[in-house]
Design an enzyme around this catalytic site. Structure first.
Site, mmCIF file in Angstrom:
data_model
loop_
_atom_site.group_PDB
_atom_site.id
_atom_site.type_symbol
_atom_site.label_atom_id
_atom_site.label_comp_id
_atom_site.label_asym_id
_atom_site.label_seq_id
_atom_site.Cartn_x
_atom_site.Cartn_y
_atom_site.Cartn_z
ATOM 1 N N ASP A 34 -2.605 -7.367 -5.603
ATOM 2 C CA ASP A 34 -3.642 -6.122 -4.977
ATOM 3 C C ASP A 34 -4.980 -6.446 -4.418
ATOM 4 O OD1 ASP A 34 -3.962 -3.225 -4.126
ATOM 5 O OD2 ASP A 34 -4.503 -3.024 -6.272
ATOM 6 N N HIS B 18 -5.002 -9.167 4.715
ATOM 7 C CA HIS B 18 -3.430 -9.773 4.045
ATOM 8 C C HIS B 18 -3.340 -11.059 5.292
ATOM 9 C CE1 HIS B 18 -3.279 -5.459 3.543
ATOM 10 N NE2 HIS B 18 -3.244 -4.843 4.467
ATOM 11 N N LEU C 82 12.700 -23.408 -8.009
ATOM 12 C CA LEU C 82 12.230 -21.733 -8.168
ATOM 13 C C LEU C 82 12.434 -20.811 -7.767
ATOM 14 C CD1 LEU C 82 9.019 -20.466 -9.817
ATOM 15 C CD2 LEU C 82 8.113 -20.983 -7.197
HETATM 16 C C1 IPE Z 1 0.744 -2.178 -5.116
HETATM 17 O O1 IPE Z 1 -0.347 -2.176 -4.064
HETATM 18 C C2 IPE Z 1 1.932 -1.790 -3.521
HETATM 19 C C3 IPE Z 1 1.711 -4.348 -3.431
HETATM 20 C C4 IPE Z 1 0.771 -4.902 -4.050
HETATM 21 C C5 IPE Z 1 3.000 -3.965 -2.524
HETATM 22 P P1 IPE Z 1 -1.519 -0.602 -3.641
HETATM 23 O O2 IPE Z 1 -1.988 -0.975 -3.721
HETATM 24 O O3 IPE Z 1 -0.239 0.189 -2.709
HETATM 25 O O4 IPE Z 1 -1.155 0.322 -4.826
HETATM 26 P P2 IPE Z 1 -1.914 1.738 -5.164
HETATM 27 O O5 IPE Z 1 -1.459 2.785 -3.928
HETATM 28 O O6 IPE Z 1 -3.307 1.178 -5.396
HETATM 29 O O7 IPE Z 1 -1.060 2.132 -6.279
HETATM 30 C C1 IPE Z 2 -2.276 -5.693 -0.597
HETATM 31 O O1 IPE Z 2 -3.590 -5.059 -0.337
HETATM 32 C C2 IPE Z 2 -1.175 -5.954 -0.212
HETATM 33 C C3 IPE Z 2 -0.705 -4.533 -0.525
HETATM 34 C C4 IPE Z 2 -0.683 -3.353 -0.826
HETATM 35 C C5 IPE Z 2 0.855 -4.875 0.578
HETATM 36 P P1 IPE Z 2 -4.082 -3.630 -0.309
HETATM 37 O O2 IPE Z 2 -3.891 -3.376 1.229
HETATM 38 O O3 IPE Z 2 -3.440 -2.529 -1.295
HETATM 39 O O4 IPE Z 2 -5.645 -3.797 -0.455
HETATM 40 P P2 IPE Z 2 -6.631 -2.673 -1.218
HETATM 41 O O5 IPE Z 2 -6.238 -1.912 -2.588
HETATM 42 O O6 IPE Z 2 -6.089 -1.539 -0.273
HETATM 43 O O7 IPE Z 2 -8.186 -3.428 -1.639
HETATM 44 MG MG MG Z 3 -4.220 -1.503 -3.014
#
Ligand code: IPE
Ligand code: IPE
Ligand code: MG
Length: 250
Positions: free
Chosen positions: A28, A45, A139
């Protein structure tokens, strides 16, 4: 690390536990990493994929046998279409570009999640990656894509209900071990350690069944900044944890 960890919960150095076999990561913070640099989220990303490559390599080198990464949640459909497209493109790029090398390195790829809503090209890419690498043993890399922990449990319940309807299963034969085998992540042992980057303190619907007794670790860095050292640090902290499983521990 933003952990508030009473020292009484830490085993002393002499009793370091064995390293985790299965690490799960909620990757995240890509968006905030990009925002902090004035870059579009898609670039965050893209850097996140680099961090994933580092994490896979480091896991393999550090003796982890199962790595599960949360790449797209069923709740991520709530994002704007452009962002969804960018995330799907990254799965395509990752599988196409990395499959041969991962296969050579002995990585077994499993994509865990719902197939509902995925396009045919993504589904065939997923099938290809899983089929090609199915016999690898160094793995196991579980990529949670279109994954939700509740959905995973519901899918297992439906499968068992169908077996009961067909007369192949009696309801009192259903036990925890059976559910553990039936969930999408059922080919891996339960995760020992769940790491979440970005400082958020929640599971966001990740591995609700198999993570029931996992150690949780929340790290104060954006996912694109995750390095081999970050993983080493997490493993080191894990090895000092006292896992009690309801008992009295060390
Ligand atoms: C959780 O992250 C999902 C992934 C890392 C794929 P999100 O950014 O979507 O989660 P919330 O919205 O903060 O709970
Ligand atoms: C995690 O990064 C990737 C996915 C959820 C796919 P985010 O896109 O949630 O990044 P933030 O949380 O908005 O910074
Ligand atoms: Mg996020």
């Amino acid at each position: 690390m933003s952990e508030l960890q009473p020292s009484s919960n830490n085993a002393d150095v002499a009793t370091l536990r064995s390293p985790p076999r299965h690490i799960a990561i909620i990757m995240d913070g890509n968006g905030r990493w990009a925002k902090a640099r004035g870059l579009p989220r898609a670039l965050g990303h893209k850097e996140g994929v680099e961090a994933l490559r580092r994490a896979v390599e480091a896991s393999r080198d550090l003796g982890v046998t199962h790595l599960s990464v949360y790449a797209f949640s069923t709740e991520n459909w709530n994002r704007p279409q452009t962002e969804i497209d960018a995330l799907f493109d990254l799965l395509r790029v990752f599988v196409r570009r990395d499959l041969a090398r991962l296969h050579k390195d002995g990585v077994r790829i499993r994509i865990i999640g719902s197939r509902i809503g995925l396009s045919d090209d993504i589904l065939s890419l997923i099938d290809e990656a899983m089929a090609k690498t199915k016999d690898n043993t160094r793995l196991t890399l579980n990529i949670a894509f279109n994954y939700g922990g509740r959905g995973e449990i519901v899918a297992a319940m439906q499968q068992m209900a169908r077996a009961v309807e067909a007369g192949q299963l009696k309801s009192d034969q259903i036990d925890e071990a059976m559910v553990s085998r039936m969930v999408w992540s059922g080919e891996s042992p339960d995760p020992d350690l769940v790491i979440r980057t970005s400082g958020e303190l929640r599971l966001s619907n990740f591995l609700l069944w198999s993570g029931a007794y996992a150690e949780l670790m929340f790290m104060d860095l954006w996912w694109p900044d995750f390095t081999r050292e970050s993983l080493e640090k997490a493993i080191d902290a894990y090895r000092r944890r006292d896992r009690r499983f309801g008992g009295l521990g060390a």
